[in-house]
Design a protein around this motif. Sequence first.
Motif, PDB file in Angstrom:
ATOM      1  N   CYS A 297       2.990  35.036 -27.503  1.00 36.26           N
ATOM      2  CA  CYS A 297       2.891  34.323 -26.227  1.00 36.26           C
ATOM      3  C   CYS A 297       3.741  35.013 -25.160  1.00 36.26           C
ATOM      4  N   HIS A 300       1.974  38.545 -24.370  1.00 32.37           N
ATOM      5  CA  HIS A 300       0.577  38.716 -23.983  1.00 32.37           C
ATOM      6  C   HIS A 300      -0.042  37.584 -23.176  1.00 32.37           C
ATOM      7  N   SER A 301       0.549  36.365 -23.201  1.00 30.21           N
ATOM      8  CA  SER A 301      -0.178  35.238 -22.598  1.00 30.21           C
ATOM      9  C   SER A 301      -0.102  35.224 -21.080  1.00 30.21           C
ATOM     10  N   VAL A 306       4.496  26.727 -23.936  1.00 31.56           N
ATOM     11  CA  VAL A 306       3.872  26.659 -25.258  1.00 31.56           C
ATOM     12  C   VAL A 306       3.980  25.231 -25.781  1.00 31.56           C
ATOM     13  N   ASP A 323      -1.103  27.877 -26.234  1.00 37.52           N
ATOM     14  CA  ASP A 323      -0.665  28.297 -24.899  1.00 37.52           C
ATOM     15  C   ASP A 323      -1.887  28.303 -23.990  1.00 37.52           C
ATOM     16  N   HIS A 324      -1.653  28.183 -22.702  1.00 34.73           N
ATOM     17  CA  HIS A 324      -2.753  28.143 -21.736  1.00 34.73           C
ATOM     18  C   HIS A 324      -2.738  29.407 -20.877  1.00 34.73           C
ATOM     19  N   GLY A 325      -2.461  30.526 -21.541  1.00 30.91           N
ATOM     20  CA  GLY A 325      -2.367  31.805 -20.849  1.00 30.91           C
ATOM     21  C   GLY A 325      -3.712  32.483 -20.666  1.00 30.91           C
ATOM     22  N   GLY A 327      -5.416  34.422 -22.607  1.00 31.60           N
ATOM     23  CA  GLY A 327      -6.309  34.477 -23.750  1.00 31.60           C
ATOM     24  C   GLY A 327      -6.904  35.854 -23.957  1.00 31.60           C
ATOM     25  N   SER A 359      -9.397  31.747 -29.330  1.00 28.22           N
ATOM     26  CA  SER A 359      -8.966  32.277 -28.032  1.00 28.22           C
ATOM     27  C   SER A 359     -10.173  32.720 -27.222  1.00 28.22           C
ATOM     28  N   GLY A 364      -6.642  30.571 -22.793  1.00 29.40           N
ATOM     29  CA  GLY A 364      -5.487  30.505 -23.678  1.00 29.40           C
ATOM     30  C   GLY A 364      -5.808  30.747 -25.139  1.00 29.40           C
ATOM     31  N   THR A 365      -4.829  30.464 -26.005  1.00 29.38           N
ATOM     32  CA  THR A 365      -4.937  30.738 -27.438  1.00 29.38           C
ATOM     33  C   THR A 365      -4.436  29.536 -28.228  1.00 29.38           C
TER      34      THR A 365
END
Length: 373
Positions: A297, A300-301, A306, A323-325, A327, A359, A364-365
């Motif tokens: 996270c 890369h996110s 988190v 996480d809401h990054g 992806g 993802s 996100g993932t």
Amino acid sequence: MQSKELNKDSNLRVLKEIAELLNEGTEISPLLKKVLQKLLEGTGVTTGWIFFIDHDGRHTVVSTENLPEALEKNNCNPLKKGSCWCIEWFKNGTLTKATNIIECRRLEKAMRNKEETNGIAFHATIPLQSGNEQFGLLNVSAPEKREFTANELALLESIALQIGSAIKRIRLTKKEQEIALIDERNRLARDLHDSVNQLLFSLTLTARGGAEMTEEESTKNTFKHIQTLAQDALTEMRALIWQLRPSGLEKGLIQAIKAYGEMLGLSVKTNLCGVLSLPAQVEESLWRISQEALNNCKRHSGQNDVEIAINVGKCKVEMTIVDHGIGFLYDKGKALPSLGIESMQERAEALNGIFTLESEPGKGTKIYTKLPY
């Protein structure tokens, strides 16, 4: 008389060959399979299976050999589900020696359903123990055999005692190895903290001092760049030290996860459902999986928030990390995208657990782990 002597010699040979196998073995599951095979080769039994039974009474099928179709179907599900006389007697403490089981419940049910049992309706059951410590049951059977003789039960009991002693030896050896590994991790963590970690910290301070001392813009930028690189390396080094010796795990898994996230500069929101009292091996695996997820996270996110939810059930624990990054594109039909994610899956599967990854770009993932205990 000669027949009895031959039978005695045969029993001694079986005991000797099984003792040699057990003395050499270092991994329980493959060892028990070899012992069952040797037992079937050297005696009149044709079918065998071994249960491990934990302190809460839950049983696990750890080895089988030449099961009839009725017991082997659906990955031995008829053995894994439900209870039977031998397990109930084991749990209430009345099964202390080799015993004939008259009309096995599981086989009875299979015959009522007209399933193939290869002529097996009865079996002998023998507790696996070492001293006062009990591990489970050895069950053996043969077609049309209703009852094992006293001599046959004595032989099976001797074999079971050998198996119990081997299980205890292997478990103690593994425990010693785990302690040695922890000691080595702690030593490496101390060495890294006292040497490389301190050098990187000094480099950070030196670079910051150099940037403040010069007026020349290009030199100042160079020192600032060195300071940034040193700070990144210091963060990585601290994360590595945490992986070797997790500070805070003694205060609980949730605390350790939150502290590790804070050390990485992440905001970790946790939610716990149930009482978090897990076996050490399960807790260690959840800790390592969450570590790798938090590292990914951070790297890369593209964001620092988190969410981690842990749900503890009666015989399983589930952990979800979201996480809401940014992806990434992940095809479930293909190999996992990194060695770190592969290691998370391997940790879960090593404990007969489940690991899934979801993802999508911009969504996100999500990482889900379920472990039995």
